[in-house]
Design a protein around this motif. Structure first.
Motif, short mmCIF file in Angstrom:
data_model
loop_
_atom_site.label_atom_id
_atom_site.label_comp_id
_atom_site.label_asym_id
_atom_site.label_seq_id
_atom_site.Cartn_x
_atom_site.Cartn_y
_atom_site.Cartn_z
N GLN A 1 56.89 -24.25 -43.09
CA GLN A 1 57.80 -24.87 -44.05
C GLN A 1 57.23 -24.87 -45.46
O GLN A 1 57.95 -24.64 -46.44
CB GLN A 1 58.15 -26.30 -43.62
N GLN B 1 60.61 -32.22 -46.79
CA GLN B 1 59.91 -30.94 -46.64
C GLN B 1 58.48 -31.08 -47.18
O GLN B 1 58.27 -31.73 -48.21
CB GLN B 1 60.66 -29.83 -47.37
N TYR C 1 52.18 -29.51 -34.43
CA TYR C 1 53.08 -29.21 -35.55
C TYR C 1 52.37 -28.65 -36.79
O TYR C 1 52.97 -28.57 -37.85
CB TYR C 1 53.91 -30.45 -35.93
N HIS D 1 56.67 -34.50 -39.72
CA HIS D 1 57.43 -33.50 -38.98
C HIS D 1 57.83 -34.06 -37.61
O HIS D 1 58.99 -33.93 -37.18
CB HIS D 1 56.62 -32.22 -38.82
N GLU E 1 62.09 -40.71 -39.70
CA GLU E 1 61.39 -39.93 -40.72
C GLU E 1 61.41 -40.66 -42.06
O GLU E 1 60.40 -40.73 -42.76
CB GLU E 1 62.02 -38.55 -40.85
N GLU F 1 54.18 -25.41 -37.71
CA GLU F 1 55.52 -25.68 -38.26
C GLU F 1 55.43 -26.18 -39.71
O GLU F 1 56.23 -25.77 -40.57
CB GLU F 1 56.24 -26.72 -37.39
N VAL F 2 54.46 -27.05 -39.98
CA VAL F 2 54.30 -27.56 -41.34
C VAL F 2 53.89 -26.44 -42.29
O VAL F 2 54.44 -26.31 -43.39
CB VAL F 2 53.27 -28.71 -41.37
#
Length: 227
Positions: A177, A48, A170, A113, A123, A173-174
């Motif tokens: 999070q 994360q 992304y 991500h 990842e 999205e990052v």
């Protein structure tokens, strides 16, 4: 003769930054703890995003200047901290070398991500490669060219990596999070969350992580980690 119990599923969220030295130590220690517990657990590791220096400019900042400015460290303290990190890193198989500058890591998190969408193994490989690039190889992990090359060393498609970086993919999205974990009170890393309930903070020793994994999985009796 009874069959052995199935492995206990265990979700592990590893909140961290690629410019965080204790995150490198903590990840290595966590992985060794997972190996010690062995087939009794089925860990699912998720990385994360967290930025230690979200306002860092593109050109970065001299490492010593940054640490003095941020923490008020003296030259003696800087030297002591470096030696402590080298020792802790060596103990878990990670090599720290002198690094010149601190860089912005947002694009590295975007790439992570993407790698996570490619698969957990990809990842993990990219996370290790980014930590080595920053702390061992003294590379600029804000550079799109460097990031694409690091992705290639981790077995990812460097052409696709460049597309992700060039197109700003992304980013939303990052940031979403990051906001999730900030809203949950995570303001220091590494923060390791087991089964979305139990929090372990800092680059803890292997034994600490192993004990927590066993307790949360119900393999040992006794008090669990911090809730």
């Amino acid at each position: 003769m009874s069959s052995p119990a199935p492995p206990v599923p265990l979700r592990i969220d590893f909140v961290s930054d690629v410019s965080c030295p204790w995150c490198a130590v903590g990840l290595k220690a966590l992985e060794q703890a997972i190996e010690r517990v062995g087939e009794r657990i089925a860990p699912e590791l998720h990385f994360q995003p967290f930025e230690l220096n979200p306002q860092m400019p593109p050109e970065g900042q001299d490492t010593d200047e940054h640490l003095v400015q941020k923490y008020g460290s003296t030259p003696e303290q800087l030297a002591q901290n470096r030696e402590a990190l080298r020792e802790r890193g060596a103990a878990v198989g990670f090599e720290f070398r002198q690094r010149d500058r601190v860089y912005n890591t947002f694009d590295a998190h975007r790439l992570l991500h993407w790698a996570g969408l490619e698969g957990a193994a990809q990842e993990l490989a990219l996370k290790h490669a980014l930590l080595r690039a920053y702390f061992t190889d003294n590379l600029d992990v804000s550079s799109p060219e460097v990031l694409a090359q690091v992705a290639a060393t981790a077995g990812l498609d460097d052409t696709r990596a460049r597309q992700v970086l060039d197109r700003g993919e992304y980013a939303a999205e990052v940031r979403a999070q990051q906001d999730v974990y900030l809203s949950r009170g995570i303001h220091a890393v590494p923060s390791v969350i087991l089964n979305d309930q139990h929090l372990i903070q800092g680059g803890q020793p292997v034994e600490m992580f192993e004990r927590a994994l066993r307790q949360v999985a119900g393999l040992d009796s006794g008090a669990g980690p911090q809730d």
